[in-house]
Design an enzyme around this catalytic site. Structure first.
Site, PDB file in Angstrom:
ATOM      1  N   HIS A  96       1.142   6.147   1.696  1.00 48.88           N
ATOM      2  CA  HIS A  96       1.766   7.292   2.572  1.00 48.88           C
ATOM      3  C   HIS A  96       2.745   7.634   2.234  1.00 48.88           C
ATOM      4  O   HIS A  96       3.562   9.106   2.323  1.00 48.88           O
ATOM      5  CB  HIS A  96       2.029   6.411   3.866  1.00 48.88           C
ATOM      6  CG  HIS A  96       1.140   6.193   5.104  1.00 48.88           C
ATOM      7  ND1 HIS A  96      -0.262   7.153   5.026  1.00 48.88           N
ATOM      8  CD2 HIS A  96       0.561   5.293   5.252  1.00 48.88           C
ATOM      9  CE1 HIS A  96      -0.316   6.507   5.772  1.00 48.88           C
ATOM     10  NE2 HIS A  96      -0.247   5.100   6.170  1.00 48.88           N
TER      11      HIS A  96
ATOM     12  N   HIS B  24      -3.767  -4.407   7.868  1.00 47.65           N
ATOM     13  CA  HIS B  24      -3.921  -3.852   8.691  1.00 47.65           C
ATOM     14  C   HIS B  24      -3.146  -4.103   9.730  1.00 47.65           C
ATOM     15  O   HIS B  24      -3.244  -4.771  10.790  1.00 47.65           O
ATOM     16  CB  HIS B  24      -5.507  -3.723   8.931  1.00 47.65           C
ATOM     17  CG  HIS B  24      -5.820  -1.554   9.192  1.00 47.65           C
ATOM     18  ND1 HIS B  24      -6.010  -0.723   8.748  1.00 47.65           N
ATOM     19  CD2 HIS B  24      -5.413  -1.715  10.785  1.00 47.65           C
ATOM     20  CE1 HIS B  24      -5.651   0.253   9.792  1.00 47.65           C
ATOM     21  NE2 HIS B  24      -5.677  -0.335  10.633  1.00 47.65           N
TER      22      HIS B  24
ATOM     23  N   GLU C  15     -11.493  -9.812   2.872  1.00 47.97           N
ATOM     24  CA  GLU C  15      -9.489  -9.331   3.396  1.00 47.97           C
ATOM     25  C   GLU C  15     -10.064  -9.040   4.965  1.00 47.97           C
ATOM     26  O   GLU C  15     -11.162  -8.422   5.485  1.00 47.97           O
ATOM     27  CB  GLU C  15      -8.957  -8.132   2.692  1.00 47.97           C
ATOM     28  CG  GLU C  15      -7.870  -7.477   3.453  1.00 47.97           C
ATOM     29  CD  GLU C  15      -7.193  -6.677   3.189  1.00 47.97           C
ATOM     30  OE1 GLU C  15      -7.202  -6.811   0.885  1.00 47.97           O
ATOM     31  OE2 GLU C  15      -6.258  -6.043   3.014  1.00 47.97           O
TER      32      GLU C  15
ATOM     33  N   ARG D 107      -9.833   7.662  -1.027  1.00 51.03           N
ATOM     34  CA  ARG D 107     -10.729   8.018  -0.250  1.00 51.03           C
ATOM     35  C   ARG D 107     -11.300   9.198  -0.401  1.00 51.03           C
ATOM     36  O   ARG D 107     -11.079  11.113  -0.790  1.00 51.03           O
ATOM     37  CB  ARG D 107      -9.986   8.336   0.961  1.00 51.03           C
ATOM     38  CG  ARG D 107      -8.799   7.656   2.620  1.00 51.03           C
ATOM     39  CD  ARG D 107      -8.407   8.306   2.920  1.00 51.03           C
ATOM     40  NE  ARG D 107      -9.677   8.017   4.052  1.00 51.03           N
ATOM     41  CZ  ARG D 107      -9.705   7.037   5.014  1.00 51.03           C
ATOM     42  NH1 ARG D 107      -8.808   6.658   5.697  1.00 51.03           N
ATOM     43  NH2 ARG D 107     -10.900   7.233   6.070  1.00 51.03           N
TER      44      ARG D 107
ATOM     45  N   ASN E 190       1.014  -1.558   0.257  1.00 52.71           N
ATOM     46  CA  ASN E 190      -0.196  -0.045  -0.021  1.00 52.71           C
ATOM     47  C   ASN E 190       1.009   1.076   0.276  1.00 52.71           C
ATOM     48  O   ASN E 190       1.827   1.481   1.176  1.00 52.71           O
ATOM     49  CB  ASN E 190      -0.590  -0.031   0.978  1.00 52.71           C
ATOM     50  CG  ASN E 190      -1.487   1.592   1.395  1.00 52.71           C
ATOM     51  OD1 ASN E 190      -1.395   2.600   0.922  1.00 52.71           O
ATOM     52  ND2 ASN E 190      -3.818   0.994   1.370  1.00 52.71           N
TER      53      ASN E 190
ATOM     54  N   HIS F 237      -5.532   3.560  -1.855  1.00 51.85           N
ATOM     55  CA  HIS F 237      -6.919   4.309  -0.914  1.00 51.85           C
ATOM     56  C   HIS F 237      -8.252   4.891  -1.961  1.00 51.85           C
ATOM     57  O   HIS F 237      -7.137   6.410  -1.681  1.00 51.85           O
ATOM     58  CB  HIS F 237      -6.811   3.674   0.310  1.00 51.85           C
ATOM     59  CG  HIS F 237      -8.017   3.834   1.003  1.00 51.85           C
ATOM     60  ND1 HIS F 237      -8.807   3.921   2.479  1.00 51.85           N
ATOM     61  CD2 HIS F 237      -9.497   4.062   0.248  1.00 51.85           C
ATOM     62  CE1 HIS F 237      -9.998   3.964   2.713  1.00 51.85           C
ATOM     63  NE2 HIS F 237     -10.422   4.496   1.318  1.00 51.85           N
TER      64      HIS F 237
ATOM     65  N   THR G  73      -8.797   2.756   8.200  1.00 49.99           N
ATOM     66  CA  THR G  73      -9.613   2.333   8.184  1.00 49.99           C
ATOM     67  C   THR G  73      -9.483   1.521   9.319  1.00 49.99           C
ATOM     68  O   THR G  73      -8.940   0.483   9.241  1.00 49.99           O
ATOM     69  CB  THR G  73      -9.965   1.230   6.966  1.00 49.99           C
ATOM     70  OG1 THR G  73      -9.507   2.105   6.081  1.00 49.99           O
ATOM     71  CG2 THR G  73     -11.017   1.126   6.683  1.00 49.99           C
TER      72      THR G  73
ATOM     73  N   GLU H  53      -8.561   0.582  -2.699  1.00 46.98           N
ATOM     74  CA  GLU H  53      -9.212   0.477  -1.951  1.00 46.98           C
ATOM     75  C   GLU H  53     -10.775   2.011  -1.842  1.00 46.98           C
ATOM     76  O   GLU H  53     -10.149   2.889  -2.017  1.00 46.98           O
ATOM     77  CB  GLU H  53      -8.473   0.829  -0.467  1.00 46.98           C
ATOM     78  CG  GLU H  53      -7.569  -0.447   0.110  1.00 46.98           C
ATOM     79  CD  GLU H  53      -7.753  -0.210   0.809  1.00 46.98           C
ATOM     80  OE1 GLU H  53      -7.534   0.458   1.574  1.00 46.98           O
ATOM     81  OE2 GLU H  53      -6.093  -1.200   1.321  1.00 46.98           O
TER      82      GLU H  53
ATOM     83  N   ARG I 120      -7.040  12.360   0.950  1.00 53.75           N
ATOM     84  CA  ARG I 120      -6.091  13.350   1.805  1.00 53.75           C
ATOM     85  C   ARG I 120      -4.538  12.472   1.569  1.00 53.75           C
ATOM     86  O   ARG I 120      -3.785  13.315   1.877  1.00 53.75           O
ATOM     87  CB  ARG I 120      -6.518  12.797   3.698  1.00 53.75           C
ATOM     88  CG  ARG I 120      -6.654  11.365   3.593  1.00 53.75           C
ATOM     89  CD  ARG I 120      -6.353  10.590   5.416  1.00 53.75           C
ATOM     90  NE  ARG I 120      -8.052  10.901   5.604  1.00 53.75           N
ATOM     91  CZ  ARG I 120      -8.257  10.215   6.705  1.00 53.75           C
ATOM     92  NH1 ARG I 120      -7.380   9.633   7.551  1.00 53.75           N
ATOM     93  NH2 ARG I 120      -9.752  10.712   7.265  1.00 53.75           N
TER      94      ARG I 120
HETATM   95  N1  PXP Z   1      -5.971  -3.331   3.566  1.00 50.40           N
HETATM   96  C1  PXP Z   1      -6.965  -2.759   3.634  1.00 50.40           C
HETATM   97  C2  PXP Z   1      -8.255  -2.987   2.981  1.00 50.40           C
HETATM   98  C3  PXP Z   1      -7.051  -1.194   4.288  1.00 50.40           C
HETATM   99  O1  PXP Z   1      -7.919  -0.466   4.399  1.00 50.40           O
HETATM  100  C4  PXP Z   1      -5.456  -0.551   4.910  1.00 50.40           C
HETATM  101  C5  PXP Z   1      -5.478   0.589   5.562  1.00 50.40           C
HETATM  102  O2  PXP Z   1      -5.673   1.362   4.751  1.00 50.40           O
HETATM  103  C6  PXP Z   1      -4.210  -2.000   4.864  1.00 50.40           C
HETATM  104  C7  PXP Z   1      -4.365  -2.709   4.518  1.00 50.40           C
HETATM  105  C8  PXP Z   1      -2.876  -1.504   5.042  1.00 50.40           C
HETATM  106  O3  PXP Z   1      -3.067  -1.397   6.700  1.00 50.40           O
HETATM  107  P1  PXP Z   1      -1.863  -0.593   7.090  1.00 50.40           P
HETATM  108  O4  PXP Z   1      -1.064   0.325   6.459  1.00 50.40           O
HETATM  109  O5  PXP Z   1      -1.478  -0.156   9.112  1.00 50.40           O
HETATM  110  O6  PXP Z   1      -0.202  -1.790   6.861  1.00 50.40           O
END
Ligand code: PXP
Length: 240
Positions: A10, A192, A151, A45, A7, A43, A101, A70, A49
């Site tokens: 960030h 997550h 997931e 959003r 992901n 994602h 999330t 996402e 953001r």
């Molecule tokens: N999977 C989903 C569906 C999420 O919403 C997120 C957070 O945006 C993640 C994975 C990744 O989580 P983390 O950033 O805590 O690794």
């Protein structure tokens, strides 16, 4: 073979902190793939953001990169996602005030709406997933609404492990959900709060096919660099 989805939200968070162009999430999508990510998660959003519409379109336009987009159930966002046409969709709950999330979707309350949305993506042959809490009833509803994947939100397990508290009950809950989903023909993913330790632990659940990891990968890369961090995760996923 288990897969790693990286992901890169960030990277956009960091770029937006300056309002300039660097670091570029599009470049990041290519870079993480080159260094072993099996797919890239972003994602879009409602408050934009981090990832914005331009990023999402550009990242999803690449033929050689598998992108997992996402989104919430918001109709405007769903419309946008259909037009962007990513490889995969993961539907997540979204609350403006949350930092991230914080939990899974409320499947019971949104069954009909979710089924309609999933059908739209299925028609476009887009693999669709639901972000859910580890709850057996939600697995049964997932089957009913005919989704390809689930997931499982691993935030609770990750918090227990990091706080050195007893995590066995939560681990077993996730395992049972993964086993039931697999039995029903639903592919299982996890995401997550995952770091090296929690990912290693979850690898013991053979039904989990994909890990989607963001915050720890980007954060740890400040010290170790993305290639090394991705390599370490790939090794964990391959060997456990
Ligand atoms: N999977 C989903 C569906 C999420 O919403 C997120 C957070 O945006 C993640 C994975 C990744 O989580 P983390 O950033 O805590 O690794």
């Amino acid at each position: 073979m288990k897969r790693l989805g990286v992901n890169i939200d960030h990277v956009a968070t960091l770029r937006n902190a300056r309002g300039e162009k660097h670091p570029d999430p599009f470049y990041a999508s290519k870079f993480v793939t080159k260094h072993g990510a099996d797919s890239v998660t972003i994602h879009l959003r409602e408050d934009r953001r981090h990832i914005n519409d331009f990023d999402a379109k550009k990242i999803c336009s690449q033929k050689k990169i598998l992108v997992n987009l996402e989104i919430s159930m918001n109709s405007e966002i769903v419309k946008k996602a259909l037009s962007i046409s990513p490889n995969f969709i993961c539907l997540v709950p979204e609350n403006r005030k949350e930092i991230t999330t914080e939990g899974g979707l409320n499947l019971k309350a949104n069954k009909k709406k979710l089924k309609t949305i999933i059908q739209k993506f299925k028609k476009k042959k887009i693999r669709t997933s639901l972000f859910i809490d580890a709850n057996l009833n939600d697995i049964l509803i997932s089957k009913e609404i005919d989704v390809d994947c689930i997931e499982i939100h691993t935030g609770k397990l990750a918090n227990l492990v990091k706080a050195k508290k007893n995590y066995q009950k939560e681990f077993l809950r996730i395992k049972k959900c993964a086993q039931l989903a697999k039995k029903l023909g639903i592919e299982v993913h996890a995401g997550h709060g995952l770091d090296y330790k929690v990912t290693k632990l979850l690898c013991k659940i053979k039904e989990i096919k994909e890990f989607n990891i963001g915050h720890f990968i980007i954060g740890e890369s400040v010290f170790d660099g993305l290639p090394k961090v991705i390599k370490k995760f790939k090794k964990i996923i391959r060997n456990n």
